[in-house]
Design a protein around this motif. Structure first.
Motif, PDB file in Angstrom:
ATOM      1  N   GLU A 145       0.820  -1.205   0.000  1.00  0.00           N
ATOM      2  CA  GLU A 145       0.000   0.000   0.000  1.00  0.00           C
ATOM      3  C   GLU A 145       0.858   1.262   0.000  1.00  0.00           C
ATOM      4  N   TRP A 146       2.052   1.169   0.581  1.00  0.00           N
ATOM      5  CA  TRP A 146       2.948   2.326   0.642  1.00  0.00           C
ATOM      6  C   TRP A 146       3.938   2.368  -0.512  1.00  0.00           C
ATOM      7  N   ALA A 147       4.037   1.295  -1.273  1.00  0.00           N
ATOM      8  CA  ALA A 147       5.029   1.228  -2.354  1.00  0.00           C
ATOM      9  C   ALA A 147       4.926   2.380  -3.362  1.00  0.00           C
ATOM     10  N   PRO A 148       3.725   2.905  -3.663  1.00  0.00           N
ATOM     11  CA  PRO A 148       3.652   4.006  -4.639  1.00  0.00           C
ATOM     12  C   PRO A 148       4.457   5.244  -4.262  1.00  0.00           C
ATOM     13  N   VAL A 149       4.846   5.399  -2.995  1.00  0.00           N
ATOM     14  CA  VAL A 149       5.633   6.580  -2.640  1.00  0.00           C
ATOM     15  C   VAL A 149       6.968   6.569  -3.394  1.00  0.00           C
ATOM     16  N   ALA A 150       7.491   5.368  -3.648  1.00  0.00           N
ATOM     17  CA  ALA A 150       8.769   5.277  -4.372  1.00  0.00           C
ATOM     18  C   ALA A 150       8.590   5.617  -5.843  1.00  0.00           C
ATOM     19  N   ALA A 151       7.505   5.153  -6.428  1.00  0.00           N
ATOM     20  CA  ALA A 151       7.258   5.463  -7.842  1.00  0.00           C
ATOM     21  C   ALA A 151       7.060   6.959  -8.033  1.00  0.00           C
ATOM     22  N   ARG A 152       6.333   7.578  -7.120  1.00  0.00           N
ATOM     23  CA  ARG A 152       6.131   9.028  -7.221  1.00  0.00           C
ATOM     24  C   ARG A 152       7.451   9.769  -7.048  1.00  0.00           C
ATOM     25  N   ALA A 153       8.267   9.290  -6.119  1.00  0.00           N
ATOM     26  CA  ALA A 153       9.565   9.934  -5.892  1.00  0.00           C
ATOM     27  C   ALA A 153      10.460   9.788  -7.114  1.00  0.00           C
ATOM     28  N   ALA A 154      10.430   8.621  -7.751  1.00  0.00           N
ATOM     29  CA  ALA A 154      11.236   8.417  -8.952  1.00  0.00           C
ATOM     30  C   ALA A 154      10.769   9.345 -10.067  1.00  0.00           C
ATOM     31  N   ALA A 155       9.459   9.530 -10.176  1.00  0.00           N
ATOM     32  CA  ALA A 155       8.919  10.422 -11.204  1.00  0.00           C
ATOM     33  C   ALA A 155       9.345  11.869 -10.966  1.00  0.00           C
TER      34      ALA A 155
END
Length: 219
Positions: A145-155
């Motif tokens: 559930e928290w994994a998207p924080v990394a994708a947003r940070a990479a973007a």
């Protein structure tokens, strides 16, 4: 990592399953509430299905037929907690998101009620395979559930695009759980901030990026 639970999020069933409705749902809610109350007040080894049934106001046969044992009660409580968890934070920065994650873990583990519940659940997982599997599933659900924080940070250019989100998040919460469950030290806001700082530094250094496979003759 993440309460992860009823404190600022709240708990309920294996992801993807349909929750029972009507009286069945009310019975489950009453039994799981009674189970959480019992874990908050005492240890796992004192959990007694007969007492849970009495506290929940349901028949003993219902509890034994549906949950079977103290381990079954704890396992379903963990599934319930995973279901009712709130979505991950989106603060607009990686540091802010990781800090929100660490603060959530800290609030959960230092809360008198939920801290006691997690101590009991961890103890149950140490001696029962069903509880261990469900605890593993609970945390995998929370990490996902928290994994998207990394994708947003990479973007945003804050992380390498191949950063392992789950390892990044584990790096934030692991020091807090270590103090809570292993060394039994007092947890403070400074501990949470230190974990975030260390995780950010490790991520910037590429610690959570996949390692290339070693070639022939490479140690």
């Amino acid at each position: 990592m993440e309460q992860e639970t009823r404190l600022s999020e709240s708990p309920s069933a294996v992801p993807g399953t349909v929750r029972p409705g009507g009286r069945t749902a009310k019975v489950r809610r009453a039994v799981l509430d009674a189970t959480e109350d019992a874990l908050a007040e005492a240890a796992f080894h004192t959990l007694n299905p007969d007492r849970i049934a009495a506290a929940a106001g349901v028949g003993k046969t219902t509890v034994y037929r549906r949950w079977g044992s103290p381990a079954g009660l704890v396992a379903d409580l963990l599934r319930d907690m995973a279901e009712q968890s709130l979505p991950a934070a989106d603060t607009g920065s990686l540091a802010g998101d990781l800090r929100a994650n660490a603060e959530l873990v800290l609030r959960t583990l230092t809360d008198p009620r939920m801290g006691a519940v997690f101590q009991a659940v961890i103890a149950a997982a140490a001696c029962d395979e069903e509880c261990a599997r469900t605890l593993n599933g609970f945390y995998r659900t929370r990490l996902a559930e928290w994994a998207p924080v990394a994708a947003r940070a990479a973007a945003r250019g804050e992380l390498p695009p191949d950063t392992d989100a789950l390892e990044l998040l584990r790096a934030v919460s692991a020091p807090l759980y270590y103090r809570f469950a292993v060394t039994r030290e007092e947890l403070t806001a400074a501990d949470a901030e230190r974990a975030v700082t260390a995780a950010l530094a490790a991520a910037a250094a590429g610690a959570f990026a996949p390692r290339p496979a070693a070639g022939p003759g490479v140690d």
